[in-house]
Write a protein that holds these residues in place. Structure first.
Motif, mmCIF file in Angstrom:
data_model
loop_
_atom_site.group_PDB
_atom_site.id
_atom_site.type_symbol
_atom_site.label_atom_id
_atom_site.label_comp_id
_atom_site.label_asym_id
_atom_site.label_seq_id
_atom_site.Cartn_x
_atom_site.Cartn_y
_atom_site.Cartn_z
ATOM 1 N N MET A 1 0.959 -1.077 -0.262
ATOM 2 C CA MET A 1 0.006 0.072 0.234
ATOM 3 C C MET A 1 1.287 1.354 0.086
ATOM 4 O O MET A 1 1.973 1.276 0.525
ATOM 5 C CB MET A 1 -0.517 -0.406 1.372
ATOM 6 N N LYS A 2 0.601 2.087 -0.827
ATOM 7 C CA LYS A 2 1.229 3.339 -0.461
ATOM 8 C C LYS A 2 0.650 4.747 -0.161
ATOM 9 O O LYS A 2 -0.401 4.573 0.285
ATOM 10 C CB LYS A 2 1.004 3.727 -2.325
ATOM 11 N N LYS A 3 1.546 5.377 0.127
ATOM 12 C CA LYS A 3 1.583 6.845 1.280
ATOM 13 C C LYS A 3 1.446 7.304 0.601
ATOM 14 O O LYS A 3 2.635 7.929 0.226
ATOM 15 C CB LYS A 3 2.020 6.417 2.889
ATOM 16 N N VAL A 4 1.048 8.687 1.189
ATOM 17 C CA VAL A 4 1.058 9.969 0.710
ATOM 18 C C VAL A 4 0.150 10.832 1.741
ATOM 19 O O VAL A 4 -0.334 10.503 2.182
ATOM 20 C CB VAL A 4 -0.381 10.246 -0.860
ATOM 21 N N LEU A 5 0.869 12.552 1.279
ATOM 22 C CA LEU A 5 0.664 13.489 2.229
ATOM 23 C C LEU A 5 0.589 13.779 1.553
ATOM 24 O O LEU A 5 0.305 15.134 0.609
ATOM 25 C CB LEU A 5 1.722 13.939 2.773
ATOM 26 N N VAL A 6 -0.711 15.024 1.950
ATOM 27 C CA VAL A 6 -2.124 15.475 1.020
ATOM 28 C C VAL A 6 -1.259 16.899 2.284
ATOM 29 O O VAL A 6 -1.608 17.492 3.604
ATOM 30 C CB VAL A 6 -2.706 15.456 1.268
ATOM 31 N N VAL A 7 -1.057 18.259 1.856
ATOM 32 C CA VAL A 7 -1.135 19.819 1.955
ATOM 33 C C VAL A 7 -1.396 20.188 1.343
ATOM 34 O O VAL A 7 -1.378 20.894 0.290
ATOM 35 C CB VAL A 7 0.788 19.523 2.045
ATOM 36 N N ASP A 8 -2.809 21.171 2.155
ATOM 37 C CA ASP A 8 -3.324 22.271 1.433
ATOM 38 C C ASP A 8 -4.195 22.752 2.693
ATOM 39 O O ASP A 8 -4.227 22.437 3.838
ATOM 40 C CB ASP A 8 -4.848 21.799 0.679
ATOM 41 N N ASP A 9 -4.175 24.164 3.174
ATOM 42 C CA ASP A 9 -4.205 24.878 4.037
ATOM 43 C C ASP A 9 -6.160 25.123 3.534
ATOM 44 O O ASP A 9 -6.718 25.431 5.098
ATOM 45 C CB ASP A 9 -3.924 26.675 3.288
ATOM 46 N N VAL A 10 -6.653 24.276 3.095
ATOM 47 C CA VAL A 10 -8.403 24.592 2.939
ATOM 48 C C VAL A 10 -8.767 22.976 3.271
ATOM 49 O O VAL A 10 -8.806 22.317 2.507
ATOM 50 C CB VAL A 10 -9.132 25.187 1.419
ATOM 51 N N PRO A 11 -9.406 22.651 4.255
ATOM 52 C CA PRO A 11 -10.004 22.065 5.048
ATOM 53 C C PRO A 11 -10.911 21.181 3.932
ATOM 54 O O PRO A 11 -10.205 19.599 3.796
ATOM 55 C CB PRO A 11 -10.063 21.996 5.854
ATOM 56 N N VAL A 12 -11.502 21.142 3.414
ATOM 57 C CA VAL A 12 -12.436 20.087 2.518
ATOM 58 C C VAL A 12 -11.463 20.007 1.326
ATOM 59 O O VAL A 12 -11.651 18.878 0.649
ATOM 60 C CB VAL A 12 -13.741 21.363 1.843
ATOM 61 N N ASN A 13 -10.278 20.536 0.783
ATOM 62 C CA ASN A 13 -9.858 20.523 -0.136
ATOM 63 C C ASN A 13 -8.522 19.286 0.296
ATOM 64 O O ASN A 13 -8.772 17.980 -1.077
ATOM 65 C CB ASN A 13 -8.649 21.091 -1.197
ATOM 66 N N ARG A 14 -8.703 18.502 1.371
ATOM 67 C CA ARG A 14 -8.004 18.068 2.051
ATOM 68 C C ARG A 14 -8.844 17.154 2.409
ATOM 69 O O ARG A 14 -8.171 15.120 1.588
ATOM 70 C CB ARG A 14 -7.573 18.146 3.473
ATOM 71 N N LYS A 15 -9.864 16.627 2.174
ATOM 72 C CA LYS A 15 -11.352 16.167 2.938
ATOM 73 C C LYS A 15 -11.253 15.753 2.074
ATOM 74 O O LYS A 15 -11.215 13.986 1.438
ATOM 75 C CB LYS A 15 -12.179 16.546 3.691
ATOM 76 N N LEU A 111 -6.655 12.318 -9.864
ATOM 77 C CA LEU A 111 -5.473 11.608 -9.120
ATOM 78 C C LEU A 111 -4.529 10.261 -10.057
ATOM 79 O O LEU A 111 -3.533 9.351 -9.961
ATOM 80 C CB LEU A 111 -6.102 11.372 -8.403
ATOM 81 N N GLN A 112 -5.313 9.446 -10.638
ATOM 82 C CA GLN A 112 -4.418 8.298 -10.865
ATOM 83 C C GLN A 112 -3.213 8.129 -12.129
ATOM 84 O O GLN A 112 -2.330 7.569 -11.836
ATOM 85 C CB GLN A 112 -5.353 7.093 -11.501
ATOM 86 N N SER A 113 -3.541 9.558 -12.310
ATOM 87 C CA SER A 113 -1.895 9.789 -14.034
ATOM 88 C C SER A 113 -1.081 10.359 -13.055
ATOM 89 O O SER A 113 -0.214 10.500 -13.364
ATOM 90 C CB SER A 113 -2.995 10.710 -14.782
ATOM 91 N N ALA A 114 -1.574 11.606 -12.166
ATOM 92 C CA ALA A 114 -0.788 11.732 -11.043
ATOM 93 C C ALA A 114 0.222 11.019 -10.695
ATOM 94 O O ALA A 114 1.569 11.287 -10.302
ATOM 95 C CB ALA A 114 -1.325 13.015 -10.756
ATOM 96 N N LEU A 115 -0.370 10.301 -9.793
ATOM 97 C CA LEU A 115 0.220 9.280 -8.743
ATOM 98 C C LEU A 115 -0.127 7.786 -9.455
ATOM 99 O O LEU A 115 -1.335 7.442 -9.080
ATOM 100 C CB LEU A 115 -0.352 9.449 -6.960
ATOM 101 N N PRO A 116 0.866 7.535 -10.035
ATOM 102 C CA PRO A 116 0.444 5.734 -10.689
ATOM 103 C C PRO A 116 0.096 4.703 -9.323
ATOM 104 O O PRO A 116 1.549 5.415 -8.807
ATOM 105 C CB PRO A 116 0.727 5.100 -12.005
ATOM 106 N N ASP A 117 -0.718 3.816 -9.962
ATOM 107 C CA ASP A 117 0.169 2.670 -8.895
ATOM 108 C C ASP A 117 1.499 2.374 -8.779
ATOM 109 O O ASP A 117 2.385 2.873 -9.343
ATOM 110 C CB ASP A 117 -1.430 1.541 -8.817
#
Length: 117
Positions: A1-15, A111-117
């Protein structure tokens, strides 16, 4: 399983990003600013970062440059996660060291294009 860090100052974008990543079976963590991102990444274990460009304090481009300057993160995939879609902005963003750009609002296919499996 891969692990990603989401960095954004807007809570709804992170969610939204977290929900999409989890739907793909990936683990995800979130932080709301660049300094917290650098601190969290230092702990290791991440395969990728979704990094907002426009944040108060340290913007995403500066965070990306700092990550790229640190040899520990040589293989880390960094994706700009932004509403900035003009061609000159894309060129500037990629030149900061990002691997790719996703334009908000993100979609599962982007998302799949930017972060392929």
């Amino acid at each position: 399983m891969k692990k990603v860090l989401v960095v954004d100052d807007v809570p709804v974008n992170r969610k939204l990003a977290l929900a999409m990543l989890k739907k793909r079976g990936w683990q995800a963590e979130e932080v709301d600013n660049g300094a917290a991102a650098l601190e969290r990444l230092s702990a290791g274990g991440f395969d990728g970062v979704l990094l907002d460009i426009s944040m108060p304090g340290m913007d995403g481009e500066e965070v990306c440059r700092r990550i790229r300057a640190d040899g520990r993160f040589a293989g880390l995939r960094i994706v700009a996660y932004t509403a900035h879609a003009m061609e000159f902005e894309k060129e500037r963003i990629l030149s900061a060291g990002f691997d790719s750009i996703m334009i908000k609002p993100i979609t599962m296919s982007a998302l799949q294009s930017a972060l392929p499996d």
